[in-house]
Design a protein around this motif. Structure first.
Motif, short mmCIF file in Angstrom:
data_model
loop_
_atom_site.label_atom_id
_atom_site.label_comp_id
_atom_site.label_asym_id
_atom_site.label_seq_id
_atom_site.Cartn_x
_atom_site.Cartn_y
_atom_site.Cartn_z
N LYS A 156 0.83 -1.20 0.00
CA LYS A 156 0.00 0.00 0.00
C LYS A 156 0.87 1.25 0.00
CE LYS A 156 -3.51 0.18 2.72
NZ LYS A 156 -4.32 0.11 3.96
N ILE A 157 1.97 1.21 0.72
CA ILE A 157 2.89 2.35 0.72
C ILE A 157 3.51 2.53 -0.66
CG2 ILE A 157 5.03 3.26 1.70
CD1 ILE A 157 4.35 1.84 4.28
N LYS A 158 3.81 1.42 -1.32
CA LYS A 158 4.39 1.48 -2.66
C LYS A 158 3.45 2.16 -3.64
CE LYS A 158 5.84 -1.49 -6.50
NZ LYS A 158 6.03 -2.88 -6.95
N HIS A 159 2.17 1.83 -3.57
CA HIS A 159 1.21 2.38 -4.52
C HIS A 159 0.69 3.75 -4.10
CE1 HIS A 159 1.08 -1.27 -6.91
NE2 HIS A 159 0.90 -1.99 -5.81
N ILE A 160 0.80 4.07 -2.79
CA ILE A 160 0.38 5.40 -2.31
C ILE A 160 1.54 6.00 -1.52
CG2 ILE A 160 -1.45 6.70 -1.15
CD1 ILE A 160 -3.23 4.29 -1.31
N PRO A 161 2.58 6.46 -2.19
CA PRO A 161 3.77 6.97 -1.47
C PRO A 161 3.48 8.20 -0.63
CG PRO A 161 3.89 7.46 -3.83
CD PRO A 161 2.72 6.54 -3.65
N GLU A 162 2.31 8.85 -0.86
CA GLU A 162 1.98 10.02 -0.05
C GLU A 162 1.84 9.67 1.43
OE1 GLU A 162 0.09 9.03 -2.64
OE2 GLU A 162 0.77 10.42 -4.20
N ASP A 208 4.06 11.82 6.49
CA ASP A 208 4.12 12.03 7.94
C ASP A 208 5.39 11.49 8.56
OD1 ASP A 208 3.04 9.51 7.22
OD2 ASP A 208 2.53 9.15 9.31
N VAL A 209 6.11 10.62 7.85
CA VAL A 209 7.34 10.06 8.41
C VAL A 209 8.58 10.70 7.80
CG1 VAL A 209 6.20 7.87 8.85
CG2 VAL A 209 7.49 8.15 6.75
N THR A 210 8.41 11.66 6.90
CA THR A 210 9.56 12.32 6.29
C THR A 210 9.59 13.81 6.61
OG1 THR A 210 8.25 12.54 4.24
CG2 THR A 210 9.76 10.66 4.39
N ILE A 211 8.56 14.52 6.19
CA ILE A 211 8.54 15.97 6.38
C ILE A 211 8.27 16.33 7.84
CG2 ILE A 211 7.51 18.13 5.63
CD1 ILE A 211 9.07 16.64 3.48
N PHE A 212 7.30 15.67 8.46
CA PHE A 212 6.93 16.02 9.83
C PHE A 212 8.09 15.90 10.82
CE2 PHE A 212 5.36 14.65 14.01
CZ PHE A 212 4.66 15.78 14.38
N ARG A 225 7.61 1.96 8.42
CA ARG A 225 7.41 3.40 8.48
C ARG A 225 8.08 3.98 9.72
NH1 ARG A 225 2.40 4.53 9.52
NH2 ARG A 225 2.23 6.51 8.42
N TYR A 226 7.99 3.25 10.83
CA TYR A 226 8.64 3.73 12.06
C TYR A 226 10.16 3.80 11.87
CZ TYR A 226 4.16 2.13 13.98
OH TYR A 226 2.82 1.90 14.23
N MET A 227 10.72 2.80 11.20
CA MET A 227 12.17 2.79 11.00
C MET A 227 12.61 3.94 10.11
SD MET A 227 12.84 -1.32 10.56
CE MET A 227 14.60 -1.06 10.30
N ILE A 228 11.83 4.23 9.07
CA ILE A 228 12.17 5.36 8.18
C ILE A 228 12.17 6.67 8.96
CG2 ILE A 228 11.40 6.69 6.20
CD1 ILE A 228 10.31 4.11 5.00
N ALA A 229 11.12 6.86 9.77
CA ALA A 229 11.03 8.09 10.56
C ALA A 229 12.17 8.20 11.55
CB ALA A 229 9.69 8.14 11.29
N GLY A 230 12.51 7.09 12.21
CA GLY A 230 13.60 7.10 13.18
C GLY A 230 14.94 7.44 12.55
#
Length: 290
Positions: A46-52, A56-60, A150-155
């Motif tokens: 789902k993340i692959k098809h909806i990268p938006e 919340d884990v990159t800009i925020f 997603r948590y790992m990317i944000a961290g």
């Protein structure tokens, strides 16, 4: 003299049925681990098809870290380090803030797990999942496991930004990895709270409102941005028993190279309580939900 009527050609549905009921060894039913990993992989697709969803884990995280450091760093940093407001206070505040924002970011992102789940349920996707012959909790566990990425990317983003701003953990790489692992475990357990909220609320907007009502005191009435010693009595009492404060304190210790068994044990106790309470409640609501 008897005549035989030629058989009508088999339809597509009949041919499929013949294949499905053909004699032979049936495939084994998926176990709890394989089923959970399969649903986790679905969450990643789902993340692959909806990268938006990664917004919340990159800009925020970047925005929160930069704003809190350079807006409040001079004044709060002076109180934390006992120095005068200025560049030295900001530098000292970075050492204090990054572990806190690191925890805050991942804790706040867990809320979106429940929102995504509520959206899938409202669309009827989980009605199909519940009809499948798989381990019933796998549908919820898999969704939570998928969000670990997603948590790992944000961290990682928070740590990279922190290093650029001058954050230097005394515990080195081992301390950072230990803190990261501890926070991932706590985030997974906390996600069960938002799973329960998502199953109880009828709409995504309602789930968002209730989640924010719970999340704001957990993150802001804590030791993330300032020591609890500087808070007034009732607020300080809540902040000191707040599980987020306990996790942040343990993360700060690990990143400073301090391995306190009592702090780690307290975090694991909070994790166990969250799973024991909200895990079964989520499954009861999920099984009864129509």
């Amino acid at each position: 003299m008897s005549t035989t009527t030629p058989a009508a050609p088999a339809t597509e549905a009949q041919r499929i049925a013949q294949v499905l009921v053909a004699p032979g060894e049936r495939p084994k039913r998926s176990g709890p681990v394989s089923a959970s990993l399969t649903y986790g992989w679905r969450a990643l697709l789902k993340i692959k098809h909806i990268p938006e969803q990664l917004f919340d884990v990159t800009i925020f995280p970047i925005m929160m870290t930069v704003m809190m450091t350079y807006v409040f760093g001079g004044s709060i940093g002076a109180a934390v380090s006992g120095t005068e407001a200025g560049g030295d206070a900001v530098g000292a505040y970075v050492q204090w803030l990054i572990p806190g924002v690191f925890a805050q970011t991942l804790v706040m992102i867990t809320m979106y797990t429940g929102l995504t789940l509520n959206r899938d349920i409202s669309k009827g996707v989980f009605d199909r999942f519940r009809s499948l012959p798989t381990w019933r909790p796998a549908q919820l566990v898999g969704a939570l496991l998928g969000d670990q990425v997603r948590y790992m990317i944000a961290g990682v983003i928070i740590l990279v930004v922190g290093f650029v701003m001058g954050f230097r953990p005394e515990g080195g790489l081992n301390g950072v990895l230990a803190a990261f692992l501890l926070l991932l475990v706590f985030s997974f357990c906390l996600s069960w709270v938002w799973t329960t909220v998502a199953l109880l609320m009828r709409t995504e907007q309602a789930a968002m409102g209730v989640s924010m009502f719970i999340m704001m005191p957990l993150t802001f009435v804590s030791n993330i941005f300032a020591p609890t010693e500087t808070m007034p009595g009732p607020v300080r009492a809540f902040a000191e028993v707040n599980p987020v404060s306990t996790v942040v304190a343990a993360i700060r210790e690990l990143m400073n190279g301090v391995y306190d068994p009592a702090s780690l044990l307290m975090v694991l106790i909070y994790c166990a309580v969250l799973v024991v309470i909200f895990g079964p409640v989520s499954m009861v609501i999920y099984n009864r939900k129509s």
